[in-house]
Design a protein around this motif. Structure first.
Motif, PDB file in Angstrom:
ATOM      1  N   MET A  43       0.847  -1.192   0.000  1.00 29.19           N
ATOM      2  CA  MET A  43       0.000   0.000   0.000  1.00 29.19           C
ATOM      3  C   MET A  43       0.881   1.239   0.000  1.00 29.19           C
ATOM      4  SD  MET A  43      -3.401   0.644   0.270  1.00 29.19           S
ATOM      5  CE  MET A  43      -4.089  -0.638   1.305  1.00 29.19           C
ATOM      6  N   ALA A  44       0.602   2.199  -0.906  1.00 31.11           N
ATOM      7  CA  ALA A  44       1.406   3.424  -0.974  1.00 31.11           C
ATOM      8  C   ALA A  44       0.501   4.623  -0.821  1.00 31.11           C
ATOM      9  CB  ALA A  44       2.148   3.500  -2.305  1.00 31.11           C
ATOM     10  N   THR A  45       1.019   5.692  -0.232  1.00 30.26           N
ATOM     11  CA  THR A  45       0.217   6.899  -0.029  1.00 30.26           C
ATOM     12  C   THR A  45       1.002   8.100  -0.490  1.00 30.26           C
ATOM     13  OG1 THR A  45       1.030   7.203   2.214  1.00 30.26           O
ATOM     14  CG2 THR A  45      -0.976   5.912   1.952  1.00 30.26           C
ATOM     15  N   ILE A  46       0.235   9.179  -0.767  1.00 31.11           N
ATOM     16  CA  ILE A  46       0.887  10.425  -1.195  1.00 31.11           C
ATOM     17  C   ILE A  46       0.037  11.610  -0.793  1.00 31.11           C
ATOM     18  CG2 ILE A  46      -0.149  10.175  -3.478  1.00 31.11           C
ATOM     19  CD1 ILE A  46       2.038  11.934  -4.546  1.00 31.11           C
ATOM     20  N   PRO A  47       0.585  12.610  -0.126  1.00 31.27           N
ATOM     21  CA  PRO A  47      -0.167  13.826   0.149  1.00 31.27           C
ATOM     22  C   PRO A  47      -0.033  14.780  -1.025  1.00 31.27           C
ATOM     23  CG  PRO A  47       1.946  13.896   1.291  1.00 31.27           C
ATOM     24  CD  PRO A  47       1.904  12.595   0.523  1.00 31.27           C
ATOM     25  N   PRO A  48      -1.119  15.164  -1.717  1.00 29.53           N
ATOM     26  CA  PRO A  48      -1.012  16.126  -2.806  1.00 29.53           C
ATOM     27  C   PRO A  48      -0.439  17.440  -2.303  1.00 29.53           C
ATOM     28  CG  PRO A  48      -3.134  15.022  -2.843  1.00 29.53           C
ATOM     29  CD  PRO A  48      -2.473  14.647  -1.555  1.00 29.53           C
ATOM     30  N   GLY A  66       0.485  20.890  -0.991  1.00 30.37           N
ATOM     31  CA  GLY A  66      -0.252  21.958  -0.344  1.00 30.37           C
ATOM     32  C   GLY A  66      -1.454  21.513   0.454  1.00 30.37           C
ATOM     33  N   THR A  67      -1.732  20.224   0.577  1.00 34.51           N
ATOM     34  CA  THR A  67      -2.884  19.745   1.335  1.00 34.51           C
ATOM     35  C   THR A  67      -2.467  18.583   2.224  1.00 34.51           C
ATOM     36  OG1 THR A  67      -3.597  17.990  -0.148  1.00 34.51           O
ATOM     37  CG2 THR A  67      -4.286  20.223  -0.709  1.00 34.51           C
ATOM     38  N   LEU A  68      -3.383  18.153   3.075  1.00 31.48           N
ATOM     39  CA  LEU A  68      -3.148  17.000   3.949  1.00 31.48           C
ATOM     40  C   LEU A  68      -3.845  15.748   3.420  1.00 31.48           C
ATOM     41  CD1 LEU A  68      -3.559  18.715   7.434  1.00 31.48           C
ATOM     42  CD2 LEU A  68      -1.446  18.244   6.174  1.00 31.48           C
ATOM     43  N   VAL A  69      -4.383  15.820   2.195  1.00 29.62           N
ATOM     44  CA  VAL A  69      -5.109  14.697   1.609  1.00 29.62           C
ATOM     45  C   VAL A  69      -4.164  13.546   1.313  1.00 29.62           C
ATOM     46  CG1 VAL A  69      -6.489  13.934  -0.360  1.00 29.62           C
ATOM     47  CG2 VAL A  69      -6.856  16.190   0.632  1.00 29.62           C
ATOM     48  N   ARG A  70      -4.593  12.337   1.617  1.00 28.34           N
ATOM     49  CA  ARG A  70      -3.805  11.147   1.331  1.00 28.34           C
ATOM     50  C   ARG A  70      -4.542  10.297   0.296  1.00 28.34           C
ATOM     51  NH1 ARG A  70       0.199  10.066   4.992  1.00 28.34           N
ATOM     52  NH2 ARG A  70       0.113   7.833   4.613  1.00 28.34           N
ATOM     53  N   ILE A  71      -3.821   9.883  -0.726  1.00 30.35           N
ATOM     54  CA  ILE A  71      -4.390   9.050  -1.794  1.00 30.35           C
ATOM     55  C   ILE A  71      -3.745   7.676  -1.713  1.00 30.35           C
ATOM     56  CG2 ILE A  71      -4.684   8.771  -4.283  1.00 30.35           C
ATOM     57  CD1 ILE A  71      -4.458  11.840  -4.469  1.00 30.35           C
ATOM     58  N   GLU A  72      -4.547   6.632  -1.640  1.00 34.99           N
ATOM     59  CA  GLU A  72      -4.036   5.284  -1.465  1.00 34.99           C
ATOM     60  C   GLU A  72      -4.107   4.491  -2.762  1.00 34.99           C
ATOM     61  OE1 GLU A  72      -6.042   3.434   1.761  1.00 34.99           O
ATOM     62  OE2 GLU A  72      -5.050   4.687   3.271  1.00 34.99           O
ATOM     63  N   VAL A  73      -3.087   3.682  -2.982  1.00 35.43           N
ATOM     64  CA  VAL A  73      -3.043   2.781  -4.122  1.00 35.43           C
ATOM     65  C   VAL A  73      -2.814   1.366  -3.590  1.00 35.43           C
ATOM     66  CG1 VAL A  73      -1.770   2.128  -6.200  1.00 35.43           C
ATOM     67  CG2 VAL A  73      -2.195   4.539  -5.707  1.00 35.43           C
ATOM     68  N   ASP A  74      -3.714   0.464  -3.911  1.00 32.93           N
ATOM     69  CA  ASP A  74      -3.671  -0.908  -3.413  1.00 32.93           C
ATOM     70  C   ASP A  74      -3.315  -1.853  -4.561  1.00 32.93           C
ATOM     71  OD1 ASP A  74      -3.972  -3.334  -2.238  1.00 32.93           O
ATOM     72  OD2 ASP A  74      -6.068  -3.071  -1.660  1.00 32.93           O
ATOM     73  N   ARG A  75      -2.101  -2.387  -4.538  1.00 29.85           N
ATOM     74  CA  ARG A  75      -1.663  -3.259  -5.630  1.00 29.85           C
ATOM     75  C   ARG A  75      -2.328  -4.630  -5.617  1.00 29.85           C
ATOM     76  NH1 ARG A  75       2.224   0.295  -4.766  1.00 29.85           N
ATOM     77  NH2 ARG A  75       3.405   1.092  -6.538  1.00 29.85           N
ATOM     78  N   SER A  76      -2.994  -4.988  -4.508  1.00 31.66           N
ATOM     79  CA  SER A  76      -3.698  -6.274  -4.457  1.00 31.66           C
ATOM     80  C   SER A  76      -5.099  -6.180  -5.053  1.00 31.66           C
ATOM     81  CB  SER A  76      -3.787  -6.773  -3.013  1.00 31.66           C
ATOM     82  OG  SER A  76      -4.615  -5.910  -2.230  1.00 31.66           O
TER      83      SER A  76
END
Length: 251
Positions: A1-6, A8-18
């Motif tokens: 599982m990987a995350t990234i904050p865009p 200037g914001t605190l938003v986290r976007i998740e990518v699930d390889r499974s």
């Protein structure tokens, strides 16, 4: 599982390889959710594709494809020398017997209505047939521009039997169906047809779009629970700001 904050914001976007969902669609979905939820307001700038790819451990073509999904939806725009920016979040509407005014409220938008034409008079032959009018009955021919958060979103043309026509003031303050409910008329059934067109000079001016810009159309004929016809309308929506959604079930 990987995350990234865009940026200037605190938003986290998740990518699930499974997951069976393609990675580019997961990325697009995460960014879209943040936009619709207000965590990425209009004008926000995304990290560049290379930075996104590095943070998520994805290939640059995968990130580019995910961003392109939202560019195609009109939610992001690429600007030379600036990068990828969030534009005004579009309205997505389920195909259901609801009022655009109510849908905008539900979506957290601020609706406003400009009544362009309000005319009571003799019906056309088409109106007599569609509304199943009796001899001597008159109709209200109505044209409104519906705004969402200060931007024009749709031009709504409706024809309504004069006997149940709301006042001009009521229609400027609320949606048509809400006005009808206030006088005891409830719509329970409608026939609807969705299509597409392009903006002519009149629609270009009303919707602040370029002549020739793509537009969505919807024709609707609504019925009350006693079988009488309540109204019929021809609505036009900005394709860059509006979409219809349908849920399909395998029977």
């Amino acid at each position: 599982m990987a995350t990234i904050p865009p940026e200037g914001t605190l938003v986290r976007i998740e990518v699930d390889r499974s997951s069976s969902t393609p990675l580019y669609l997961q990325l697009a979905s995460g960014i879209e959710e943040a936009i619709r939820g207000g965590d990425l307001p209009a004008g926000s700038r995304l990290e560049n594709e290379l930075a996104l790819a590095k943070r998520l451990g994805l290939s640059r073509p995968t990130v580019r494809q995910g961003i392109q999904e939202l560019v195609d939806k009109g939610m992001l725009v690429r600007k030379r020398g600036v990068g990828t920016q969030v534009v005004q979040a579009p309205v997505s509407r389920q195909v259901a017997l609801t009022s655009l005014y109510d849908d905008l409220r539900t979506a957290g938008k601020e609706p406003r209505t400009e009544v362009v034409e309000y005319r009571i008079g003799r019906p056309s032959a088409e109106a007599v047939s569609r509304l199943q009018l009796g001899a001597g009955e008159q109709v209200l021919d109505l044209i409104r521009v519906r705004y969402a958060d200060g931007e024009p979103l749709a031009v709504l043309r409706n024809t309504i039997p004069e006997r149940i026509a709301p006042s001009r003031e009521a229609l400027a303050a609320s949606g048509l169906y809400a006005c009808l409910r206030d006088i005891g008329v409830a719509t329970v059934l409608a026939h609807e047809r969705i299509g597409a067109t392009v903006a002519d000079e009149e629609l270009s001016e009303l919707l602040e779009e370029q002549v020739g810009a793509p537009l969505l159309t919807m024709e609707r004929k609504s019925f009350a629970n006693d079988g009488t016809v309540v109204e019929y309308g021809n609505h036009v929506y900005r394709a860059s700001r509006y979409s219809f959604e349908v849920t399909l079930v395998d029977s």
